[in-house]
Design a protein around this motif. Structure first.
Motif, PDB file in Angstrom:
ATOM      1  N   LEU A 105      97.041  30.594  92.862  1.00 51.05           N
ATOM      2  CA  LEU A 105      98.184  29.963  92.451  1.00 51.05           C
ATOM      3  C   LEU A 105      97.825  29.859  91.019  1.00 51.05           C
ATOM      4  O   LEU A 105      98.610  29.905  89.921  1.00 51.05           O
ATOM      5  CB  LEU A 105      98.476  28.357  92.908  1.00 51.05           C
ATOM      6  CG  LEU A 105      99.125  27.529  92.600  1.00 51.05           C
ATOM      7  CD1 LEU A 105     100.871  28.309  92.747  1.00 51.05           C
ATOM      8  CD2 LEU A 105      99.375  26.222  93.237  1.00 51.05           C
ATOM      9  N   LEU A 106      96.627  29.161  90.542  1.00 46.99           N
ATOM     10  CA  LEU A 106      96.507  28.872  89.208  1.00 46.99           C
ATOM     11  C   LEU A 106      94.869  29.804  88.731  1.00 46.99           C
ATOM     12  O   LEU A 106      93.727  29.407  88.869  1.00 46.99           O
ATOM     13  CB  LEU A 106      95.881  27.335  88.975  1.00 46.99           C
ATOM     14  CG  LEU A 106      96.892  26.251  89.201  1.00 46.99           C
ATOM     15  CD1 LEU A 106      96.302  24.852  89.143  1.00 46.99           C
ATOM     16  CD2 LEU A 106      97.883  26.496  88.475  1.00 46.99           C
ATOM     17  N   ARG A 107      95.591  31.135  88.474  1.00 45.75           N
ATOM     18  CA  ARG A 107      94.567  32.011  87.965  1.00 45.75           C
ATOM     19  C   ARG A 107      93.825  31.743  86.846  1.00 45.75           C
ATOM     20  O   ARG A 107      94.711  31.080  85.886  1.00 45.75           O
ATOM     21  CB  ARG A 107      95.262  33.342  87.858  1.00 45.75           C
ATOM     22  CG  ARG A 107      96.032  33.869  89.197  1.00 45.75           C
ATOM     23  CD  ARG A 107      96.580  35.122  88.822  1.00 45.75           C
ATOM     24  NE  ARG A 107      97.566  35.255  87.695  1.00 45.75           N
ATOM     25  CZ  ARG A 107      98.678  35.984  87.636  1.00 45.75           C
ATOM     26  NH1 ARG A 107      98.498  37.111  88.212  1.00 45.75           N
ATOM     27  NH2 ARG A 107      99.304  36.064  86.571  1.00 45.75           N
ATOM     28  N   PRO A 108      92.688  32.020  86.680  1.00 39.94           N
ATOM     29  CA  PRO A 108      92.037  31.746  85.272  1.00 39.94           C
ATOM     30  C   PRO A 108      92.885  32.358  83.993  1.00 39.94           C
ATOM     31  O   PRO A 108      93.084  33.232  84.052  1.00 39.94           O
ATOM     32  CB  PRO A 108      90.513  32.573  85.326  1.00 39.94           C
ATOM     33  CG  PRO A 108      90.673  32.504  86.851  1.00 39.94           C
ATOM     34  CD  PRO A 108      91.856  32.862  87.611  1.00 39.94           C
ATOM     35  N   VAL A 109      93.011  31.359  83.279  1.00 39.58           N
ATOM     36  CA  VAL A 109      93.850  31.929  82.020  1.00 39.58           C
ATOM     37  C   VAL A 109      93.006  32.280  81.012  1.00 39.58           C
ATOM     38  O   VAL A 109      91.559  32.275  80.945  1.00 39.58           O
ATOM     39  CB  VAL A 109      94.334  30.726  81.117  1.00 39.58           C
ATOM     40  CG1 VAL A 109      95.391  29.735  81.999  1.00 39.58           C
ATOM     41  CG2 VAL A 109      93.240  29.480  80.652  1.00 39.58           C
ATOM     42  N   VAL A 118      91.932  29.874  73.896  1.00 36.09           N
ATOM     43  CA  VAL A 118      92.725  28.925  74.902  1.00 36.09           C
ATOM     44  C   VAL A 118      91.765  28.355  75.900  1.00 36.09           C
ATOM     45  O   VAL A 118      90.575  28.933  76.289  1.00 36.09           O
ATOM     46  CB  VAL A 118      93.556  29.876  75.871  1.00 36.09           C
ATOM     47  CG1 VAL A 118      94.310  28.965  76.983  1.00 36.09           C
ATOM     48  CG2 VAL A 118      94.559  30.691  74.989  1.00 36.09           C
ATOM     49  N   ALA A 119      91.858  27.170  76.149  1.00 33.97           N
ATOM     50  CA  ALA A 119      90.960  26.311  77.184  1.00 33.97           C
ATOM     51  C   ALA A 119      91.825  25.656  78.197  1.00 33.97           C
ATOM     52  O   ALA A 119      92.837  25.217  77.836  1.00 33.97           O
ATOM     53  CB  ALA A 119      90.156  25.375  76.393  1.00 33.97           C
ATOM     54  N   VAL A 120      91.358  25.401  79.501  1.00 33.11           N
ATOM     55  CA  VAL A 120      92.257  24.799  80.357  1.00 33.11           C
ATOM     56  C   VAL A 120      91.148  23.647  81.074  1.00 33.11           C
ATOM     57  O   VAL A 120      90.126  24.160  81.242  1.00 33.11           O
ATOM     58  CB  VAL A 120      92.757  25.759  81.487  1.00 33.11           C
ATOM     59  CG1 VAL A 120      91.988  26.321  82.180  1.00 33.11           C
ATOM     60  CG2 VAL A 120      93.881  24.962  82.209  1.00 33.11           C
ATOM     61  N   ASP A 134     100.375  20.425  89.917  1.00 36.11           N
ATOM     62  CA  ASP A 134     100.464  20.613  88.602  1.00 36.11           C
ATOM     63  C   ASP A 134     100.211  22.317  88.319  1.00 36.11           C
ATOM     64  O   ASP A 134      99.413  22.770  89.047  1.00 36.11           O
ATOM     65  CB  ASP A 134      99.325  19.772  87.791  1.00 36.11           C
ATOM     66  CG  ASP A 134      99.385  18.448  87.536  1.00 36.11           C
ATOM     67  OD1 ASP A 134     100.608  17.940  88.079  1.00 36.11           O
ATOM     68  OD2 ASP A 134      98.882  17.709  86.994  1.00 36.11           O
ATOM     69  N   LEU A 135     100.792  22.562  87.408  1.00 38.11           N
ATOM     70  CA  LEU A 135     100.767  24.109  87.035  1.00 38.11           C
ATOM     71  C   LEU A 135     100.517  24.497  85.648  1.00 38.11           C
ATOM     72  O   LEU A 135     100.990  23.738  84.779  1.00 38.11           O
ATOM     73  CB  LEU A 135     101.813  24.749  87.849  1.00 38.11           C
ATOM     74  CG  LEU A 135     103.337  24.350  87.240  1.00 38.11           C
ATOM     75  CD1 LEU A 135     103.975  25.170  85.991  1.00 38.11           C
ATOM     76  CD2 LEU A 135     104.412  24.506  88.261  1.00 38.11           C
ATOM     77  N   ALA A 323      96.318  18.024  84.362  1.00 35.38           N
ATOM     78  CA  ALA A 323      96.341  19.280  83.831  1.00 35.38           C
ATOM     79  C   ALA A 323      96.270  19.223  82.243  1.00 35.38           C
ATOM     80  O   ALA A 323      97.424  18.743  81.819  1.00 35.38           O
ATOM     81  CB  ALA A 323      97.093  20.316  84.524  1.00 35.38           C
ATOM     82  N   MET A 324      95.504  20.097  81.597  1.00 33.67           N
ATOM     83  CA  MET A 324      95.584  20.119  80.175  1.00 33.67           C
ATOM     84  C   MET A 324      95.284  21.617  79.646  1.00 33.67           C
ATOM     85  O   MET A 324      94.425  22.278  80.367  1.00 33.67           O
ATOM     86  CB  MET A 324      94.569  19.053  79.751  1.00 33.67           C
ATOM     87  CG  MET A 324      94.912  17.759  79.858  1.00 33.67           C
ATOM     88  SD  MET A 324      93.392  16.510  78.823  1.00 33.67           S
ATOM     89  CE  MET A 324      92.198  16.618  79.706  1.00 33.67           C
ATOM     90  N   LEU A 325      96.036  21.930  78.780  1.00 31.32           N
ATOM     91  CA  LEU A 325      95.954  23.287  78.145  1.00 31.32           C
ATOM     92  C   LEU A 325      95.950  23.369  76.681  1.00 31.32           C
ATOM     93  O   LEU A 325      97.032  22.918  76.237  1.00 31.32           O
ATOM     94  CB  LEU A 325      96.878  24.203  78.692  1.00 31.32           C
ATOM     95  CG  LEU A 325      96.828  25.652  78.569  1.00 31.32           C
ATOM     96  CD1 LEU A 325      97.246  26.460  79.643  1.00 31.32           C
ATOM     97  CD2 LEU A 325      97.553  26.308  77.372  1.00 31.32           C
ATOM     98  N   LEU A 326      95.026  23.966  76.188  1.00 28.95           N
ATOM     99  CA  LEU A 326      94.798  23.678  74.616  1.00 28.95           C
ATOM    100  C   LEU A 326      94.785  24.978  73.919  1.00 28.95           C
ATOM    101  O   LEU A 326      94.228  25.838  74.429  1.00 28.95           O
ATOM    102  CB  LEU A 326      93.325  22.975  74.424  1.00 28.95           C
ATOM    103  CG  LEU A 326      92.888  22.831  72.897  1.00 28.95           C
ATOM    104  CD1 LEU A 326      94.132  21.683  72.240  1.00 28.95           C
ATOM    105  CD2 LEU A 326      91.453  22.320  72.709  1.00 28.95           C
ATOM    106  N   LEU A 327      95.690  25.180  73.094  1.00 32.69           N
ATOM    107  CA  LEU A 327      95.948  26.316  72.362  1.00 32.69           C
ATOM    108  C   LEU A 327      95.405  26.106  70.848  1.00 32.69           C
ATOM    109  O   LEU A 327      95.942  25.235  70.314  1.00 32.69           O
ATOM    110  CB  LEU A 327      97.250  26.827  72.406  1.00 32.69           C
ATOM    111  CG  LEU A 327      98.002  26.958  73.543  1.00 32.69           C
ATOM    112  CD1 LEU A 327      99.554  27.291  73.390  1.00 32.69           C
ATOM    113  CD2 LEU A 327      97.565  28.130  74.411  1.00 32.69           C
TER     114      LEU A 327
END
Length: 332
Positions: A105-109, A118-120, A134-135, A323-327
């Motif tokens: 479902l949540l593959r490594p970015v 990118v960091a998650v 969360d996705l 969930a957090m995703l940093l660009l």
């Protein structure tokens, strides 16, 4: 068992502490294996026989009752141990399946995409949870790097099913559709086609371009946090509020809006588990004021520092998944 033996010897045969020796095998069944529980049961039975002889109760009804009690509890302890170990094996299998489902479902970015690093981070509200609603996803498409971070209404397997539908649709649409509006419409169609119950998804869609401009589409989700290279931070709020995905086609879709990011600038996309996290005094997490934590040499280090600070602010387990995703735009 040692304490019971000492008390029994000290108090004498008239008190009747002897049956309490069975507490040993009873507690052993809670944590030990079959061999350990059996050994402690035999030890308890031997100790009970020795104390019965010492107290002169071996041939009496009280002595036989104590011995039978210890033997019965030891047998029950062995049965309980067998049941517990079977349940633990079943739970381990379920966890293993959940971990596989989470990876699907949540593959490594990707650690880098275009001009971005990118960091998650994903923190579950339940310590034993392996999967949730969360996705997030990062896709490098012909039109640029496209990103989604979302939060499914509700919990449990139904939320996971909805998240899977959204992610599958996004992974396809991100490659095929010419712009974010078309991607959004395709996600809406997928949710309405596959979901039989009313279920909505708040989400932010982002598309970055070679000129370092970013296009955003906000479906009722917390606004992304923009952290400039000089340390200033602000929320990239949409021009007007839009409904979440899954609310129907008759509602007004969100308007795309944009911003520009210079080298060293960062954009944090997150779910409401971050935005609505509260401390014991019911104060929300001050995300904008804590943005300086992201100014680490590595995006992963900065995001981990922010995650630890969030957990410290709450002062215990989170009430919702976060969930957090940093660009981060590369320098140079």
């Amino acid at each position: 068992m040692t304490v019971v033996a000492v008390v029994d010897v000290t108090a004498g045969p008239g008190v009747g502490f002897l049956p309490l020796v069975s507490l040993g095998p009873a507690f052993a069944s809670l944590v030990g294996g079959m061999r350990r529980t059996a050994l402690i049961g035999l030890l308890a039975l031997a100790l009970c026989l020795v104390l019965a002889v010492f107290n002169g109760q071996l041939g009496s009804v009280r002595g036989y009752t104590a011995i039978l009690s210890v033997a019965g509890v030891s047998a029950a302890g062995l049965a309980a141990t067998a049941v517990r170990q079977r349940h633990e094996a079943e739970l381990a299998n379920v966890r293993s399946i959940a971990e596989v489902a989470q990876r699907v479902l949540l593959r490594p970015v990707p650690r880098s995409a275009g001009h971005l690093r990118v960091a998650v981070s994903y923190t579950s509200a339940v310590a034993e949870a392996r999967i949730g609603g969360d996705l997030y996803e990062v896709v490098t498409s012909p039109s640029g790097v496209r990103v989604i971070v979302g939060d499914v209404q509700g919990k449990g397997l139904e939320a996971v099913e909805t998240a899977a539908v959204v992610l599958a649709a996004f992974r396809e649409a991100a490659y095929d559709e010419p712009d974010l509006t078309a991607v959004s419409a395709r996600l809406e169609r997928s949710i309405n086609r596959h979901m039989t119950e009313e279920r909505f998804v708040t989400a932010v869609l982002a598309e970055t371009h070679d000129d370092r401009s970013v296009t955003l589409l906000n479906h009722g989700h917390p606004s992304p946090l923009v952290v400039r290279a000089d340390g200033t931070a602000h929320l990239a709020e949409p021009p007007e509020t839009a409904p979440p995905l899954g609310m129907g086609f008759d509602l007004k879709p969100p308007e795309p809006y944009g911003l520009s990011l210079a080298p060293g600038d960062q954009m944090l996309l997150y779910t409401d588990g971050v935005a609505e996290a509260r401390d014991p005094d019911d104060r929300f997490y001050p995300l904008v004021r804590r943005a300086f934590l992201l100014r680490e040499a590595s995006p992963d280090t900065g995001l981990e520092a922010l995650r630890r600070d969030l957990v410290t602010h709450v002062g215990g387990p989170l009430r919702d998944d976060a969930a957090m995703l940093l660009l981060r735009y590369r320098v140079g």
